[in-house]
Design a protein around this motif. Structure first.
Motif, short mmCIF file in Angstrom:
data_model
loop_
_atom_site.label_atom_id
_atom_site.label_comp_id
_atom_site.label_asym_id
_atom_site.label_seq_id
_atom_site.Cartn_x
_atom_site.Cartn_y
_atom_site.Cartn_z
N CYS A 180 53.45 39.95 37.89
CA CYS A 180 52.27 40.79 37.71
C CYS A 180 52.11 41.68 38.94
N ALA A 181 51.96 42.97 38.69
CA ALA A 181 51.82 43.93 39.77
C ALA A 181 51.24 45.23 39.24
N GLY A 182 50.72 46.01 40.14
CA GLY A 182 50.22 47.34 39.78
C GLY A 182 48.73 47.33 39.48
N ALA A 183 48.25 48.49 39.11
CA ALA A 183 46.83 48.69 38.83
C ALA A 183 46.42 47.94 37.56
N VAL A 184 45.16 47.64 37.46
CA VAL A 184 44.63 46.95 36.28
C VAL A 184 44.41 47.97 35.18
N THR A 185 44.81 47.59 33.96
CA THR A 185 44.61 48.44 32.79
C THR A 185 43.87 47.65 31.73
N LEU A 186 43.28 48.35 30.80
CA LEU A 186 42.63 47.72 29.66
C LEU A 186 43.47 48.06 28.45
N ILE A 187 43.92 47.02 27.73
CA ILE A 187 44.74 47.26 26.55
C ILE A 187 44.01 46.80 25.30
N LEU A 188 44.37 47.42 24.19
CA LEU A 188 43.91 47.01 22.87
C LEU A 188 45.16 46.59 22.12
N ARG A 189 45.18 45.32 21.71
CA ARG A 189 46.36 44.76 21.04
C ARG A 189 46.00 44.41 19.60
N HIS A 190 46.83 44.89 18.66
CA HIS A 190 46.63 44.60 17.25
C HIS A 190 47.96 44.72 16.53
N TRP B 50 42.32 41.38 16.75
CA TRP B 50 42.28 42.48 17.70
C TRP B 50 41.90 41.87 19.04
N THR B 51 42.63 42.22 20.10
CA THR B 51 42.36 41.68 21.43
C THR B 51 42.27 42.82 22.43
N ILE B 52 41.26 42.78 23.26
CA ILE B 52 41.09 43.72 24.36
C ILE B 52 41.23 42.90 25.63
N GLU B 53 42.12 43.33 26.55
CA GLU B 53 42.39 42.53 27.75
C GLU B 53 42.54 43.41 28.98
N GLU B 54 42.15 42.86 30.14
CA GLU B 54 42.45 43.48 31.42
C GLU B 54 43.78 42.88 31.88
N VAL B 55 44.81 43.71 31.94
CA VAL B 55 46.13 43.26 32.35
C VAL B 55 46.69 44.21 33.40
N CYS B 56 47.74 43.76 34.09
CA CYS B 56 48.34 44.59 35.13
C CYS B 56 49.27 45.64 34.53
N ALA C 136 52.33 46.12 35.15
CA ALA C 136 53.66 45.59 34.88
C ALA C 136 53.72 44.92 33.51
N CYS C 137 52.67 44.20 33.13
CA CYS C 137 52.66 43.49 31.85
C CYS C 137 52.32 44.40 30.66
N ALA C 138 51.46 45.38 30.87
CA ALA C 138 50.96 46.21 29.76
C ALA C 138 52.06 46.78 28.86
N PRO C 139 53.12 47.40 29.40
CA PRO C 139 54.12 47.97 28.49
C PRO C 139 55.00 46.92 27.80
N LEU C 140 54.96 45.68 28.27
CA LEU C 140 55.80 44.62 27.69
C LEU C 140 55.14 43.90 26.53
N ILE C 141 53.84 44.10 26.35
CA ILE C 141 53.11 43.39 25.30
C ILE C 141 53.26 44.17 24.00
N PRO C 142 53.82 43.51 22.97
CA PRO C 142 54.02 44.22 21.71
C PRO C 142 52.70 44.57 21.02
N HIS C 143 52.69 45.69 20.33
CA HIS C 143 51.54 46.17 19.56
C HIS C 143 50.30 46.40 20.44
N ALA C 144 50.50 46.78 21.68
CA ALA C 144 49.38 47.04 22.59
C ALA C 144 49.44 48.49 23.05
N ARG C 145 48.26 49.04 23.26
CA ARG C 145 48.19 50.38 23.83
C ARG C 145 47.15 50.38 24.93
N ILE C 146 47.42 51.12 25.97
CA ILE C 146 46.50 51.20 27.11
C ILE C 146 45.36 52.13 26.71
N VAL C 147 44.12 51.63 26.88
CA VAL C 147 42.96 52.44 26.52
C VAL C 147 42.17 52.89 27.74
#
Length: 179
Positions: free
Chosen positions: A91-101, A109-115, A117-128
């Motif tokens: 885990c590294a980098g700035a915090v992002t908020l993602i919407l996963r569905h 539907w899940t909304i999460e605060e993730v780093c 580094a993880c955000a682009p690796l999570i399937p069906h998620a987009r940074i909001v």
């Protein structure tokens, strides 16, 4: 006298997550539930399209209303990065908020605060949203104005040596020019 704000930007807080779930029942009806207890959900219904649309709009509303905290830890990392088990990362980098569905499942539907580094690796998620840089704040003492000072400027600030009452031009007026 200035006082430093007590919360430093280096204090890490757990990353937040909201989950909105559409649950089917044996009588072919369904309910929508949100992990936020204060949210009002529609009653149990057999109209799955309406409930699915409500759940999607509710998740979008949570994503829009949430302010991403720059000092949050990665929620994905706190769960052992199980959202992307095939790809390991630190885990590294700035915090992002993602919407996963996942549209093929269509029930969660899940909304999460993730780093970052993880955000682009999570399937069906987009940074909001992305966190803004945390700023150190310093509390300033309140300005003191004598009780008998005239309030010559909107907002209550005044000067004892200038103002419309003693011949100074009013704000916004030009002096020395004819109309």
């Amino acid at each position: 006298m200035t006082t430093a704000h007590t919360e430093t930007p280096t204090e890490r807080v757990p990353g937040r997550a909201w989950t909105i779930r559409l649950t089917g029942h044996s009588d072919r009806s369904a309910t929508v539930a949100c992990t936020t207890a204060a949210c009002r959900m529609p009653p149990r219904s057999k109209d799955l399209n309406v409930l699915r649309a409500f759940a999607a709009q509710h998740a979008a509303a949570h994503a829009k209303a949430a302010t991403v905290r720059g000092n949050a830890r990665c929620h994905c990392g706190s769960t052992g990065c199980e959202a992307h088990p095939d790809t390991r990362t630190h885990c590294a980098g700035a915090v992002t908020l993602i919407l996963r569905h996942d549209p093929t499942v269509g029930r969660v539907w899940t909304i999460e605060e993730v780093c970052a580094a993880c955000a682009p690796l999570i399937p069906h998620a987009r940074i909001v949203a992305r966190a803004t840089r945390p700023r150190r704040t310093v509390e300033q003492p309140a300005a003191t104005v004598p009780a008998n000072a005239p309030a010559s400027v909107p907002g209550g600030f005044s000067s004892s040596n200038a103002g419309p009452a003693d011949g100074a031009p009013a704000p916004g007026r030009r002096t020395g020019q004819q109309r």
